[in-house]
Scaffold this active site. Structure first.
Site, PDB file in Angstrom:
ATOM      1  N   GLU A 133      -6.159   7.502  -1.418  1.00 15.79           N
ATOM      2  CA  GLU A 133      -5.686   6.712  -1.252  1.00 15.79           C
ATOM      3  C   GLU A 133      -6.203   5.371  -1.744  1.00 15.79           C
ATOM      4  O   GLU A 133      -6.077   4.096  -1.823  1.00 15.79           O
ATOM      5  CB  GLU A 133      -6.532   6.069   0.295  1.00 15.79           C
ATOM      6  CG  GLU A 133      -6.879   6.792   1.597  1.00 15.79           C
ATOM      7  CD  GLU A 133      -5.327   6.117   1.681  1.00 15.79           C
ATOM      8  OE1 GLU A 133      -4.413   5.122   1.015  1.00 15.79           O
ATOM      9  OE2 GLU A 133      -4.082   7.363   2.048  1.00 15.79           O
ATOM     10  N   TYR A 176     -10.861   6.942   3.124  1.00 16.53           N
ATOM     11  CA  TYR A 176     -10.789   6.179   3.243  1.00 16.53           C
ATOM     12  C   TYR A 176     -11.514   4.411   2.871  1.00 16.53           C
ATOM     13  O   TYR A 176     -10.794   3.543   2.158  1.00 16.53           O
ATOM     14  CB  TYR A 176     -10.249   5.165   4.592  1.00 16.53           C
ATOM     15  CG  TYR A 176      -8.841   5.931   4.800  1.00 16.53           C
ATOM     16  CD1 TYR A 176      -7.689   4.606   4.071  1.00 16.53           C
ATOM     17  CD2 TYR A 176      -8.583   6.413   5.799  1.00 16.53           C
ATOM     18  CE1 TYR A 176      -6.242   5.350   4.685  1.00 16.53           C
ATOM     19  CE2 TYR A 176      -7.282   6.819   6.331  1.00 16.53           C
ATOM     20  CZ  TYR A 176      -6.348   6.419   5.540  1.00 16.53           C
ATOM     21  OH  TYR A 176      -4.537   7.200   5.942  1.00 16.53           O
ATOM     22  N   HIS A 185       0.805  -1.178   0.319  1.00 19.49           N
ATOM     23  CA  HIS A 185      -0.161  -0.091  -0.372  1.00 19.49           C
ATOM     24  C   HIS A 185       0.514   0.925  -0.053  1.00 19.49           C
ATOM     25  O   HIS A 185       0.897   2.489  -0.615  1.00 19.49           O
ATOM     26  CB  HIS A 185      -0.801  -0.112   1.371  1.00 19.49           C
ATOM     27  CG  HIS A 185      -2.019   1.263   1.240  1.00 19.49           C
ATOM     28  ND1 HIS A 185      -2.784   1.192   1.092  1.00 19.49           N
ATOM     29  CD2 HIS A 185      -1.034   2.879   1.870  1.00 19.49           C
ATOM     30  CE1 HIS A 185      -3.621   2.587   1.491  1.00 19.49           C
ATOM     31  NE2 HIS A 185      -2.403   3.406   2.107  1.00 19.49           N
ATOM     32  N   GLU A 186       1.616   1.133   0.978  1.00 24.16           N
ATOM     33  CA  GLU A 186       2.544   2.655   0.773  1.00 24.16           C
ATOM     34  C   GLU A 186       3.499   2.725  -0.317  1.00 24.16           C
ATOM     35  O   GLU A 186       3.694   3.794  -0.486  1.00 24.16           O
ATOM     36  CB  GLU A 186       3.124   2.762   2.557  1.00 24.16           C
ATOM     37  CG  GLU A 186       2.617   2.570   3.386  1.00 24.16           C
ATOM     38  CD  GLU A 186       1.600   3.540   3.950  1.00 24.16           C
ATOM     39  OE1 GLU A 186       2.008   4.926   2.696  1.00 24.16           O
ATOM     40  OE2 GLU A 186       0.871   3.893   4.594  1.00 24.16           O
ATOM     41  N   HIS A 231       1.634   4.312  -2.810  1.00 25.24           N
ATOM     42  CA  HIS A 231       1.346   6.637  -3.000  1.00 25.24           C
ATOM     43  C   HIS A 231       2.917   6.283  -3.527  1.00 25.24           C
ATOM     44  O   HIS A 231       3.359   7.273  -3.709  1.00 25.24           O
ATOM     45  CB  HIS A 231       2.275   6.635  -1.504  1.00 25.24           C
ATOM     46  CG  HIS A 231       0.300   6.399  -0.446  1.00 25.24           C
ATOM     47  ND1 HIS A 231      -0.767   6.533  -1.337  1.00 25.24           N
ATOM     48  CD2 HIS A 231      -0.012   5.329   0.475  1.00 25.24           C
ATOM     49  CE1 HIS A 231      -2.219   6.566  -1.093  1.00 25.24           C
ATOM     50  NE2 HIS A 231      -1.664   6.107   1.199  1.00 25.24           N
TER      51      HIS A 231
END
Length: 725
Positions: A515, A659, A486-487, A490
């Protein structure tokens, strides 16, 4: 790819990486000179340009170019407070950020500049789309910063509130970062907690002789809530964790009150209306309806899940011969424990065994490989001499902020043109004073400079995974694999973005969309072929690890190198176990956020008991019991969870619902485009160019519709959760 083998073409990126050599005094000096430079740019415009002569080139562009230049320094200045081991440097970074914030407020309230921007907007000169968007957003931001309010006491009060809110936010986050509380337990009280967690804990002396100290940092907290068999221990840890930052309680309350007052000065009915106006949702009602609909659909599932978990709890306590009045209740501190037990018993999900297949370094290499294939990228780790060569001083340590940090240069593959893309940093292990969650930080945005030359971005992943030991590398549980993906999502958004202005770079999109790209990439962690290709049993990493594995497991031979099919099936079969409860927890955060930011009147928010609201809403929405039914006789003030809730102070105010709403968009994108073939490179590149590359440079809903070929729908999201109509 290892840089000692890196082909020549990847050895010399066209732009050097940033330096991390600041001292406390240099940070403050540099900040002041940035501010002076910026202020003089604004002064010069006002001095040289009249409203009649105002144009985009003369007014908006010089400010945007200054903004570009400033962000090259300012993001790193503020970054030190999240990662530096030197407390003086962290404090200076916090102080510098406050100076920058105050200057930002001063700039955003300059009426002389606003009058010129207003004149440019009214002239309606034809501009390219991104410049037009910049002009409109800038104009709107002056109005949102009080310049639509006539000069006088109201506007002065508004400015005062803005400054106070900035100081509150910095103090709140600092308290969270520096929080270092903990609890002393006897080894018996921590029965069940894995040995690799316990062995890393501080041993007590004096009055704590024979005890070990558990902190509230994730690597201590979560395993204890998941594995400690003693319910009293879990309760204590849970309740104390909700009270670990009570200094933030008054700061939170003051923030909520001031936000409400400021919104009303601007003529909005409340802070939520003010915040949501320029997001995808546009109106608080849209958000409230979405959350209410979701709650209605999830509540029955939550009830069923609790019944099953409660049955498991009764069975577990009976086996252990425990009979007391807690048997028929399902508590907040029961959930991580019985959720894990259910996964192990009913789905044969053994988190510890699964983690053996996901050593941190090989998992990261596997992830980068997936992104290379999907998006046409190449990642080159910069080590040893190559580091020294890229540092102006010739000292490789100058281009990282800590010796544990890994740095990669990122390139387009030949199919994408072979150009340089930017720098990626990984800072993966906990340290004192370091940011405590997992997040992606932009260090330098990309943009086009005044000569039309590309300036390349730098981005950092800051996480807290357990450190490797001589017997075991850092091993990731499946949910940590998902977090990392997930990170990194980004991070990729931040790297491949191609905007003209830094203002729209990368993840600078509206908060209810930001997100979605990362959440979409999480789906790769739930597909069979990807899990297999990411896996690599740690006993294959070195002979020492092999020996340690055999010694600790008693096995005579190594297991298979890749994760076996039955383990993959057990992971995938658990994707939606207790999902309703998970989403109801997110819904509690989202609804609490809307409740405190959407009061009917200012008097209502003044008399609102925030802690009670937080705890009572959690009970109503998630249906889990707290201490209020035990020793607190219906008293809901037993914890102050909001004081640990950095999101609501750090930019997700009246936006936490994002989110959930971006989950709707991400599921829609995955189902529509990638589900049939997650490694479809053609679609991956189309996604890169249509969605990620655009950053915030065009209306997010348009970006989404361009990619999907239609308006987004909630269908896939509800189908994925198994609650479609």
């Amino acid at each position: 790819m290892n840089s000692s083998m890196a082909p020549e073409q990847y050895r010399k990126p066209p732009q050097l990486p940033p330096k991390f050599t600041a001292t406390p005094s240099s940070l403050i000096e540099e900040t002041k000179s940035l501010i002076n430079r910026s202020r003089s740019v604004q002064d010069a415009i006002v001095q040289d340009v009249t409203p009649e002569k105002a144009s985009f080139e003369k007014v908006v562009l010089p400010i945007a170019l200054d903004d570009n230049n400033m962000s090259i320094e300012s993001h790193i200045i503020g970054f030190y407070q999240a990662v530096s081991t030197d407390k003086a440097l962290r404090d200076a970074s916090t102080e510098a950020e406050k100076l920058l914030d105050d200057f930002g407020i001063e700039s955003s309230m300059r009426e002389d500049v606003f009058n010129l921007v207003d004149a440019v907007l009214k002239k309606k000169d034809p501009l390219d789309l991104e410049s037009q968007r910049l002009l409109e957003k800038d104009h709107k931001s002056y109005i949102r910063n009080g310049l639509g309010v006539p000069a006088g006491p109201n506007r002065d009060r508004f400015k005062e509130i803005k400054q106070r809110l900035s100081a509150l936010s910095i103090a709140f986050q600092k308290n969270l970062n520096e929080e270092n509380g903990g609890l002393w337990f006897t080894p018996e009280e921590l029965n069940g907690v894995p040995e690799d967690v316990l062995s890393g804990l501080e041993k007590g002396t004096g009055e704590n002789e024979g005890k070990i100290r558990l902190t509230f940092k994730y690597p201590d907290l979560f395993p204890t809530l998941k594995y400690a068999t003693n319910a009293e221990t879990r309760k204590k840890v849970f309740v104390e964790n909700e009270n670990k930052c009570n200094d933030n309680v008054p700061l939170f309350r003051e923030t909520i009150l001031l936000r409400d007052e400021a919104a009303r000065i601007l003529g909005y009915p409340n802070h939520a209306a003010f915040r949501i106006e320029d997001k995808m949702a546009k109106l608080p009602k849209t958000v409230d309806d979405f959350l209410a609909d979701l709650r209605e659909r999830l509540a029955p599932g939550g009830k069923v899940e609790i019944e099953k978990l409660l049955a498991l709890k009764k069975e577990d306590l009976k086996e252990r011969g425990i009979t007391d009045d807690t048997v028929s209740k399902y508590f907040l501190w029961d959930h991580r424990f019985y959720d894990r037990l259910m996964l192990e018993r009913d789905f044969a999900l053994d988190q510890q065994t699964i983690a053996e297949y996901f050593p941190l370094q090989t998992t990261i290499q596997g992830m980068l490989k997936i992104f290379e294939e999907l998006f046409g990228l190449v990642f080159i780790e910069i080590i040893g001499d190559d580091r020294n060569a890229l540092a102006e001083s010739g000292k490789g340590s100058d281009i990282v902020w800590h010796e544990d940090v890994q740095i990669f240069s990122v390139w387009d593959d030949s199919g994408e043109g072979g150009d340089f893309v930017g720098y990626l940093y990984l800072d993966l292990f906990p340290r004192d004073g370091k940011y405590g969650h997992a997040a992606n930080f932009n260090l330098q945005p990309g943009y086009t400079d005044e000569n039309g030359k590309r300036r390349y971005p730098a981005t950092a992943l800051v996480c807290n995974f357990s450190k490797p030991t001589p017997k075991k590398p850092s091993l990731l549980k499946h949910d940590e694999v998902v977090t990392l993906f997930h990170e990194l999502g980004h991070g990729i958004h931040d790297l491949v973005s191609r905007t003209r202005y830094s203002r729209f770079h990368g993840t600078n999109t509206v908060r209810d969309f930001v997100e979605a790209p990362s959440q979409m990439l999480e789906n790769w962690c739930w597909t069979e072929s990807q899990l297999r290709s990411l896996s690599h049993h740690y006993s294959y990493l070195s002979t020492d690890y092999e020996a340690a594995y055999k010694a600790s497991s008693g096995a005579s031979k190594k297991p298979s190198e890749r994760i076996p099919n039955e383990l993959i099936s057990s992971i995938i079969s658990t994707k939606h176990v207790n999902d309703a409860l998970f989403n109801l927890r997110q819904l509690h955060f989202g609804m609490f956020d809307m409740t405190v930011h959407e009061p009917a009147s200012h008097a209502d928010i003044e008399k609102l008991d925030i802690s009670t609201t937080y705890n009572r809403l959690r009970k109503e929405i998630s249906q889990l019991d707290g201490p209020e039914i035990l020793d607190h006789e219906g008293d809901w003030g037993w914890g102050n969870g909001q004081a640990t809730f950095g999101h609501l102070i750090g930019g997700y105010d009246a936006g936490y619902y994002g989110y959930l709403s971006s989950q709707v968009y991400s599921t829609d994108m995955f189902y529509t485009v990638f589900k049939a073939n997650p490694m479809n490179g053609k679609e991956g590149r189309r996604y890169r160019h249509t969605v990620l590359e655009k950053g915030g440079s065009k209306e997010e809903m348009e970006i989404l519709e361009d990619f999907l070929g239609r308006k987004p729908s909630t269908e896939a999201f509800y189908k994925e959760l198994g609650i479609s109509q």
